[in-house]
Design a protein around this motif. Structure first.
Motif, PDB file in Angstrom:
ATOM      1  N   VAL A  37       0.844  -1.191   0.000  1.00 55.75           N
ATOM      2  CA  VAL A  37       0.000   0.000   0.000  1.00 55.75           C
ATOM      3  C   VAL A  37       0.885   1.249   0.000  1.00 55.75           C
ATOM      4  CG1 VAL A  37      -1.774   1.296   1.244  1.00 55.75           C
ATOM      5  CG2 VAL A  37      -1.827  -1.208   1.261  1.00 55.75           C
ATOM      6  N   TYR A  38       0.506   2.201  -0.844  1.00 54.89           N
ATOM      7  CA  TYR A  38       1.195   3.497  -0.897  1.00 54.89           C
ATOM      8  C   TYR A  38       0.218   4.597  -0.488  1.00 54.89           C
ATOM      9  CZ  TYR A  38       4.861   1.188  -3.616  1.00 54.89           C
ATOM     10  OH  TYR A  38       5.876   0.350  -4.043  1.00 54.89           O
ATOM     11  N   ILE A  39       0.556   5.329   0.571  1.00 52.80           N
ATOM     12  CA  ILE A  39      -0.197   6.531   0.932  1.00 52.80           C
ATOM     13  C   ILE A  39       0.515   7.724   0.326  1.00 52.80           C
ATOM     14  CG2 ILE A  39      -0.718   8.102   2.846  1.00 52.80           C
ATOM     15  CD1 ILE A  39      -1.436   5.719   4.550  1.00 52.80           C
ATOM     16  N   VAL A  40      -0.212   8.536  -0.428  1.00 55.50           N
ATOM     17  CA  VAL A  40       0.365   9.715  -1.084  1.00 55.50           C
ATOM     18  C   VAL A  40      -0.358  10.946  -0.545  1.00 55.50           C
ATOM     19  CG1 VAL A  40       0.907  10.811  -3.282  1.00 55.50           C
ATOM     20  CG2 VAL A  40       0.754   8.319  -3.150  1.00 55.50           C
ATOM     21  N   THR A  41       0.367  11.813   0.153  1.00 50.40           N
ATOM     22  CA  THR A  41      -0.277  12.948   0.806  1.00 50.40           C
ATOM     23  C   THR A  41       0.663  14.140   0.923  1.00 50.40           C
ATOM     24  OG1 THR A  41      -1.345  13.715   2.848  1.00 50.40           O
ATOM     25  CG2 THR A  41       0.341  12.019   3.082  1.00 50.40           C
ATOM     26  N   GLU A  42       0.074  15.308   0.844  1.00 55.00           N
ATOM     27  CA  GLU A  42       0.846  16.550   1.007  1.00 55.00           C
ATOM     28  C   GLU A  42       1.168  16.809   2.471  1.00 55.00           C
ATOM     29  OE1 GLU A  42       0.384  21.310  -0.157  1.00 55.00           O
ATOM     30  OE2 GLU A  42      -1.141  19.862  -0.781  1.00 55.00           O
ATOM     31  N   TYR A  43       0.307  16.343   3.374  1.00 51.22           N
ATOM     32  CA  TYR A  43       0.484  16.574   4.808  1.00 51.22           C
ATOM     33  C   TYR A  43       0.416  15.262   5.570  1.00 51.22           C
ATOM     34  CZ  TYR A  43      -0.770  21.388   3.562  1.00 51.22           C
ATOM     35  OH  TYR A  43      -0.824  22.625   2.989  1.00 51.22           O
ATOM     36  N   ILE A  44       1.324  15.086   6.525  1.00 52.37           N
ATOM     37  CA  ILE A  44       1.243  13.955   7.441  1.00 52.37           C
ATOM     38  C   ILE A  44       2.093  14.261   8.667  1.00 52.37           C
ATOM     39  CG2 ILE A  44       3.138  12.660   6.345  1.00 52.37           C
ATOM     40  CD1 ILE A  44       1.510  10.089   6.989  1.00 52.37           C
ATOM     41  N   HIS A  48       0.957  18.956  13.114  1.00 53.75           N
ATOM     42  CA  HIS A  48       0.964  19.958  12.050  1.00 53.75           C
ATOM     43  C   HIS A  48      -0.427  20.574  11.909  1.00 53.75           C
ATOM     44  CE1 HIS A  48       2.196  21.011   7.636  1.00 53.75           C
ATOM     45  NE2 HIS A  48       1.977  22.065   8.395  1.00 53.75           N
ATOM     46  N   ASN A  49      -1.307  19.936  11.151  1.00 48.62           N
ATOM     47  CA  ASN A  49      -2.683  20.405  11.021  1.00 48.62           C
ATOM     48  C   ASN A  49      -3.616  19.190  11.052  1.00 48.62           C
ATOM     49  OD1 ASN A  49      -2.611  19.272   8.389  1.00 48.62           O
ATOM     50  ND2 ASN A  49      -1.888  21.208   7.531  1.00 48.62           N
ATOM     51  N   SER A  50      -4.922  19.430  10.936  1.00 44.88           N
ATOM     52  CA  SER A  50      -5.870  18.323  11.087  1.00 44.88           C
ATOM     53  C   SER A  50      -5.740  17.300   9.959  1.00 44.88           C
ATOM     54  CB  SER A  50      -7.308  18.853  11.152  1.00 44.88           C
ATOM     55  OG  SER A  50      -7.635  19.585   9.990  1.00 44.88           O
ATOM     56  N   THR A  51      -5.478  17.763   8.730  1.00 42.27           N
ATOM     57  CA  THR A  51      -5.285  16.831   7.614  1.00 42.27           C
ATOM     58  C   THR A  51      -4.087  15.931   7.870  1.00 42.27           C
ATOM     59  OG1 THR A  51      -6.226  18.436   6.048  1.00 42.27           O
ATOM     60  CG2 THR A  51      -4.918  16.643   5.129  1.00 42.27           C
ATOM     61  N   ALA A  52      -2.986  16.535   8.306  1.00 39.15           N
ATOM     62  CA  ALA A  52      -1.786  15.764   8.621  1.00 39.15           C
ATOM     63  C   ALA A  52      -2.051  14.770   9.742  1.00 39.15           C
ATOM     64  CB  ALA A  52      -0.650  16.711   9.016  1.00 39.15           C
ATOM     65  N   TYR A  53      -2.833  15.192  10.728  1.00 39.20           N
ATOM     66  CA  TYR A  53      -3.163  14.338  11.874  1.00 39.20           C
ATOM     67  C   TYR A  53      -3.910  13.083  11.425  1.00 39.20           C
ATOM     68  CZ  TYR A  53      -5.694  12.868  16.097  1.00 39.20           C
ATOM     69  OH  TYR A  53      -6.244  12.142  17.122  1.00 39.20           O
ATOM     70  N   TYR A  54      -4.921  13.270  10.578  1.00 33.69           N
ATOM     71  CA  TYR A  54      -5.711  12.118  10.131  1.00 33.69           C
ATOM     72  C   TYR A  54      -4.865  11.150   9.308  1.00 33.69           C
ATOM     73  CZ  TYR A  54     -10.069  14.136  11.832  1.00 33.69           C
ATOM     74  OH  TYR A  54     -11.063  14.622  12.636  1.00 33.69           O
ATOM     75  N   TRP A  55      -4.047  11.678   8.406  1.00 34.12           N
ATOM     76  CA  TRP A  55      -3.181  10.797   7.608  1.00 34.12           C
ATOM     77  C   TRP A  55      -2.167  10.069   8.494  1.00 34.12           C
ATOM     78  CZ3 TRP A  55      -4.411   8.770   3.344  1.00 34.12           C
ATOM     79  CH2 TRP A  55      -5.113   9.469   2.354  1.00 34.12           C
ATOM     80  N   ALA A  56      -1.676  10.747   9.521  1.00 37.17           N
ATOM     81  CA  ALA A  56      -0.723  10.113  10.428  1.00 37.17           C
ATOM     82  C   ALA A  56      -1.375   8.933  11.160  1.00 37.17           C
ATOM     83  CB  ALA A  56      -0.198  11.132  11.435  1.00 37.17           C
TER      84      ALA A  56
END
Length: 434
Positions: A37-44, A48-56
């Protein structure tokens, strides 16, 4: 004869054992191979921020189940996260985009689109699963093209819907260019094997665009209630600094952006009559200057702009008020679900929602004892609602159970399990077809 029979039986036994060992051995070997599996994201990252938090959180959970690799920019947030977790990562250059400048943002998205998809092109194989968000949106467009070429499995976490979100943010007006973009990205949204919007209104919007219903799986945001502490407003340093311990504090905590309906919110606050109401803004964004200007013009008597807090100081901001202000601009139905609502629920704060009727959070407030809802685009109604809330507030406050509702219905474990199940199903379908 007996000796020959025994010999033959011995040979048959040996052959049978060898075959069974080989079969079990190969089965064990196959079972031991994890889905790539590859996770591709601008934020993690967790701070940092809420988007990064969820991806983390998703990455940490996936790393226990799958053969995971993350593709993301290298910066202080991501480096710290991957050092601490040991998750495999492939970095691209961090561009440090200014989200409040449109030209810079578009050019940056083009660069990220190239960087991310070049990694996908070289690393991903046919049976692998690629898991992306809807940002950067230009990157999603190129990922759709790569899927057609390489045939990998693609899951999309849908936080917003482009280009529809350009209209309420006033970035684009309806017209030929908009309709062209809408048709183009309708094709893009129909390309993933599965798409996971964070709200039911978003799911309806995707289906309206032509996405097959069996490919749409609503998975709500969440908040880790164990990391969110509940503290008394009177003990909060910010409230003590302002001297608002005995006031009814409505706190706007989070992104002060183009999509949050800030002009309507400020117009409503200007009409509030209650002498006990106070309004606190914590955060930053494209509409931050409007808030600062409003506070300055009103003399800061009942409003205050505090500035921004880092994610690690979330508890301080979440416990600043009596009521959490959660707003979206008029016309945002199906285009976004503010994640801060779930964090406010975890902090046991009732919500005053300003948003379109039957949007995801409006539905939640109708279904659970979470707070109040007010339609967007009507400052007079908003002011009236705030005045009503301030009358006998302590009695009204006791009627709501936001934290219990969040724990019982929107747990981190439940959402992470649903994401993992989607990936597992995509991988097993691919192996079966192969």
């Amino acid at each position: 004869v007996c000796r020959m029979s025994l010999t033959r039986l011995s040979e048959l036994y040996t052959v049978t054992v060898i075959m069974l060992c080989g079969w079990f051995g190969s089965s064990i070997k196959v079972a031991a191979v994890k889905q790539k599996v590859y996770i591709v994201t601008e934020y993690i990252g967790l701070n940092h921020n809420s988007t990064a938090y969820y991806w983390a959180k998703i990455a940490i959970h996936f790393n226990e189940i799958f053969d995971l690799q993350v593709i993301c920019p290298r910066n202080r947030y991501t480096e710290g996260f991957f050092t601490d977790t040991g998750i495999a990562v492939s970095y691209v250059k961090d561009l440090g985009l200014d989200k409040n400048r449109l030209v810079t943002r578009v050019l940056g998205q083009l660069k990220y689109a190239w960087s991310f998809n070049r990694k996908i092109l070289t690393a991903v194989s046919k049976n692998d699963v690629v898991f992306t968000g809807t940002n950067p949106i230009i990157g999603v467009f190129f990922t759709a093209l790569l899927k057609k070429i390489k045939g990998f499995n693609w899951l999309v976490l849908c936080h917003d819907i482009f280009p529809n979100n350009l209209i309420p943010s006033a970035v684009m007006q309806p017209g030929f260019k908009y309709r062209l973009l809408e048709k183009l990205f309708a094709v893009v949204y129909k390309t993933p094997d599965a798409i996971a919007p964070i709200g039911r209104d978003m799911a309806a919007m995707l289906i309206k665009k032509g996405v097959k219903q069996d490919r749409v799986h609503v998975i709500p945001n969440w908040a880790d209630h164990q990391s969110v502490q509940v503290t008394a407003k009177e003990d909060n340093p910010i409230i003590q600094q302002l001297g608002w311990q005995d006031k009814i504090v409505f706190c706007f905590f989070g992104n002060i952006g183009r999509l949050q309906g800030i002009p309507n919110l400020l117009a409503g606050l200007a009409l509030v009559k209650s002498e006990n109401a106070r309004f606190l803004f914590i955060g930053g964004g494209a509409a931050q200057a409007q808030v600062v200007d409003f506070v300055t013009k009103t003399g800061g008597i009942n409003t205050h702009y505090y500035g921004e807090l880092e994610l690690k100081d979330n508890n301080l901001g979440l416990n600043c008020g009596d009521v959490a202000l959660v707003t979206l601009g008029k016309g945002m139905f199906g285009l976004g679900v503010p994640s801060k609502a779930y964090f406010s629920m975890a902090a046991d704060k009732p919500i005053l929602l300003v948003a379109d009727q039957d949007s995801e959070l409006d539905l939640l407030i109708k279904e659970y004892p979470l707070g109040w809802s007010c339609p967007g685009g009507d400052p007079a109604k908003l002011a009236q609602k705030i005045d009503e809330i301030c009358v006998d507030f302590s009695h009204k406050q006791s009627q709501f159970t936001p934290r219990k509702t969040m724990v019982d219905n929107f747990s981190e474990h439940s959402s992470l399990h649903k994401y993992a199940a989607l990936v597992s199903n995509l991988g097993s379908d691919s192996r079966d077809n192969h």
